[in-house]
Write a protein that holds these residues in place. Structure first.
Motif, PDB file in Angstrom:
ATOM      1  N   LEU A 171      -4.107   8.911  -5.856  1.00 56.39           N
ATOM      2  CA  LEU A 171      -2.884   8.192  -5.508  1.00 56.39           C
ATOM      3  C   LEU A 171      -2.714   6.893  -6.291  1.00 56.39           C
ATOM      4  N   GLY A 172      -3.662   6.613  -7.174  1.00 54.78           N
ATOM      5  CA  GLY A 172      -3.616   5.350  -7.897  1.00 54.78           C
ATOM      6  C   GLY A 172      -4.174   4.198  -7.083  1.00 54.78           C
ATOM      7  N   GLY A 173      -5.123   4.515  -6.202  1.00 55.13           N
ATOM      8  CA  GLY A 173      -5.705   3.504  -5.326  1.00 55.13           C
ATOM      9  C   GLY A 173      -4.766   3.147  -4.190  1.00 55.13           C
ATOM     10  N   LEU A 174      -5.170   2.192  -3.379  1.00 56.76           N
ATOM     11  CA  LEU A 174      -4.315   1.763  -2.268  1.00 56.76           C
ATOM     12  C   LEU A 174      -3.006   1.169  -2.774  1.00 56.76           C
ATOM     13  N   ASP A 175      -3.083   0.418  -3.867  1.00 54.69           N
ATOM     14  CA  ASP A 175      -1.862  -0.169  -4.434  1.00 54.69           C
ATOM     15  C   ASP A 175      -0.899   0.916  -4.900  1.00 54.69           C
ATOM     16  N   GLY A 176      -1.443   1.954  -5.506  1.00 51.71           N
ATOM     17  CA  GLY A 176      -0.604   3.065  -5.971  1.00 51.71           C
ATOM     18  C   GLY A 176       0.036   3.803  -4.805  1.00 51.71           C
ATOM     19  N   ALA A 177      -0.722   3.953  -3.717  1.00 50.20           N
ATOM     20  CA  ALA A 177      -0.179   4.609  -2.530  1.00 50.20           C
ATOM     21  C   ALA A 177       0.927   3.760  -1.907  1.00 50.20           C
ATOM     22  N   ASP A 178       0.703   2.443  -1.852  1.00 54.13           N
ATOM     23  CA  ASP A 178       1.743   1.550  -1.339  1.00 54.13           C
ATOM     24  C   ASP A 178       3.010   1.659  -2.184  1.00 54.13           C
ATOM     25  N   MET A 179       2.834   1.754  -3.489  1.00 55.92           N
ATOM     26  CA  MET A 179       3.986   1.879  -4.382  1.00 55.92           C
ATOM     27  C   MET A 179       4.742   3.179  -4.121  1.00 55.92           C
ATOM     28  N   LYS A 180       3.999   4.242  -3.845  1.00 50.31           N
ATOM     29  CA  LYS A 180       4.645   5.517  -3.532  1.00 50.31           C
ATOM     30  C   LYS A 180       5.459   5.409  -2.242  1.00 50.31           C
ATOM     31  N   CYS A 181       4.911   4.707  -1.249  1.00 46.41           N
ATOM     32  CA  CYS A 181       5.662   4.477  -0.006  1.00 46.41           C
ATOM     33  C   CYS A 181       6.935   3.699  -0.284  1.00 46.41           C
ATOM     34  N   GLN A 182       6.811   2.663  -1.113  1.00 48.34           N
ATOM     35  CA  GLN A 182       7.969   1.831  -1.427  1.00 48.34           C
ATOM     36  C   GLN A 182       9.031   2.635  -2.170  1.00 48.34           C
ATOM     37  N   GLN A 183       8.592   3.471  -3.095  1.00 46.18           N
ATOM     38  CA  GLN A 183       9.529   4.304  -3.851  1.00 46.18           C
ATOM     39  C   GLN A 183      10.273   5.270  -2.941  1.00 46.18           C
ATOM     40  N   ARG A 184       9.558   5.868  -2.000  1.00 44.46           N
ATOM     41  CA  ARG A 184      10.210   6.808  -1.085  1.00 44.46           C
ATOM     42  C   ARG A 184      11.181   6.072  -0.152  1.00 44.46           C
ATOM     43  N   ALA A 185      10.794   4.882   0.302  1.00 46.94           N
ATOM     44  CA  ALA A 185      11.687   4.098   1.156  1.00 46.94           C
ATOM     45  C   ALA A 185      12.960   3.716   0.396  1.00 46.94           C
ATOM     46  N   GLN A 186      12.810   3.309  -0.851  1.00 44.20           N
ATOM     47  CA  GLN A 186      13.970   2.926  -1.657  1.00 44.20           C
ATOM     48  C   GLN A 186      14.861   4.133  -1.933  1.00 44.20           C
ATOM     49  N   ALA A 187      14.251   5.285  -2.136  1.00 44.24           N
ATOM     50  CA  ALA A 187      15.034   6.508  -2.385  1.00 44.24           C
ATOM     51  C   ALA A 187      15.890   6.859  -1.174  1.00 44.24           C
ATOM     52  N   ALA A 188      15.435   6.450   0.010  1.00 46.26           N
ATOM     53  CA  ALA A 188      16.174   6.731   1.243  1.00 46.26           C
ATOM     54  C   ALA A 188      16.983   5.522   1.724  1.00 46.26           C
ATOM     55  N   ASN A 189      17.020   4.462   0.905  1.00 39.92           N
ATOM     56  CA  ASN A 189      17.738   3.229   1.248  1.00 39.92           C
ATOM     57  C   ASN A 189      17.225   2.588   2.540  1.00 39.92           C
ATOM     58  N   LEU A 190      15.916   2.653   2.738  1.00 40.67           N
ATOM     59  CA  LEU A 190      15.308   2.013   3.903  1.00 40.67           C
ATOM     60  C   LEU A 190      14.935   0.572   3.548  1.00 40.67           C
ATOM     61  N   PRO A 191      15.162  -0.371   4.455  1.00 40.05           N
ATOM     62  CA  PRO A 191      14.883  -1.777   4.152  1.00 40.05           C
ATOM     63  C   PRO A 191      13.402  -2.127   4.278  1.00 40.05           C
ATOM     64  N   GLY A 192      13.024  -3.229   3.663  1.00 37.50           N
ATOM     65  CA  GLY A 192      11.699  -3.796   3.880  1.00 37.50           C
ATOM     66  C   GLY A 192      10.627  -3.334   2.920  1.00 37.50           C
ATOM     67  N   THR A 193       9.407  -3.766   3.229  1.00 34.50           N
ATOM     68  CA  THR A 193       8.216  -3.469   2.438  1.00 34.50           C
ATOM     69  C   THR A 193       7.332  -2.500   3.215  1.00 34.50           C
ATOM     70  N   TYR A 194       6.742  -1.549   2.506  1.00 35.32           N
ATOM     71  CA  TYR A 194       5.953  -0.490   3.152  1.00 35.32           C
ATOM     72  C   TYR A 194       4.539  -0.421   2.577  1.00 35.32           C
ATOM     73  N   ARG A 195       3.609  -0.049   3.441  1.00 32.97           N
ATOM     74  CA  ARG A 195       2.237   0.202   3.018  1.00 32.97           C
ATOM     75  C   ARG A 195       1.791   1.549   3.550  1.00 32.97           C
ATOM     76  N   ALA A 196       0.838   2.139   2.843  1.00 31.96           N
ATOM     77  CA  ALA A 196       0.331   3.466   3.209  1.00 31.96           C
ATOM     78  C   ALA A 196      -0.768   3.346   4.267  1.00 31.96           C
ATOM     79  N   TRP A 197      -0.718   4.241   5.246  1.00 34.13           N
ATOM     80  CA  TRP A 197      -1.761   4.324   6.285  1.00 34.13           C
ATOM     81  C   TRP A 197      -2.944   5.079   5.687  1.00 34.13           C
ATOM     82  N   LEU A 198      -3.748   4.366   4.902  1.00 36.16           N
ATOM     83  CA  LEU A 198      -4.898   4.934   4.202  1.00 36.16           C
ATOM     84  C   LEU A 198      -6.057   3.955   4.253  1.00 36.16           C
ATOM     85  N   SER A 199      -7.261   4.509   4.166  1.00 31.37           N
ATOM     86  CA  SER A 199      -8.462   3.668   4.136  1.00 31.37           C
ATOM     87  C   SER A 199      -9.371   4.090   2.993  1.00 31.37           C
TER      88      SER A 199
END
Length: 200
Positions: free
Chosen positions: A48-76
């Protein structure tokens, strides 16, 4: 007045009789805003490109759906977990369709969800990847995370989410018990599954 434990109709949204600002009722006697949670409509391998890469994927999906705010992945992994990386808000966590998953952070990590995180950022059903957990055909989600938001296994994060070799731990998007975040272990980091994303 605000903080006296009595809700004044038309003036206060809540009053929890304290002046702690980051709990379920603010110092201004306002309810905290809700946070959006979703499972991605796109599936990924364990690289996933590390935790940062996963967070970026969450952000990209949120932006694609026009969802507001900042997102992080539920990963450890060995670099962090939801318990160390996420804001612990006093307000509710809700799906994109408005369904409440948990009333607050404490409720999110108490072992039982009010509703499963089985809706994508686009409002569709959780995708089903090619994992063979329990025979396959289940909506598995990359997690390696315990119900309380801590890392489940230091050796089960696909080399800190940078590799398709090794194994991991998956949750199941259709569950509301602890299986939502920790259901299947072992497997292959080359399998495809979505990730959970949580607004901060």
């Amino acid at each position: 007045k605000c903080g006296d434990g009595k809700v004044q109709a038309g003036v206060e949204e809540c009053d929890d009789a304290n002046m702690v600002d980051n709990d379920a009722c603010s110092n201004a006697c306002k309810l905290p805003p809700s946070k959006i949670v979703f499972v991605t409509s796109v599936m990924y391998t364990g690289n996933l490109g590390g935790l940062d890469g996963a967070d970026m994927k969450c952000q990209q999906r949120a932006q694609a759906a026009n969802l507001p705010g900042t997102y992080r992945a539920w990963l450890s992994d060995n670099n962090g977990s939801p318990s160390t990386r996420m804001s612990k808000v006093g307000g509710p966590y809700k799906l994109v369709n408005g369904t409440t998953v948990a009333n607050n952070w404490a409720d999110l990590i108490d072992g039982t969800l009010a509703a499963p995180i089985n809706v994508t950022e686009l409002g569709g059903a959780a995708p089903i990847g090619n994992t063979t957990c329990a025979g396959g055909g289940f909506a598995t989600v990359w997690t390696n995370t315990n119900i309380n938001g801590t890392i489940a296994n230091a050796a089960s994060s696909c080399t800190n989410w940078t590799s398709t070799t090794g194994g991991s731990i998956w949750g199941r998007a259709t569950d509301t018990n602890s299986f939502w975040t920790n259901w299947c272990s072992g497997g292959l980091c080359s399998w495809n599954s979505p990730i959970y994303c949580i607004q901060q």
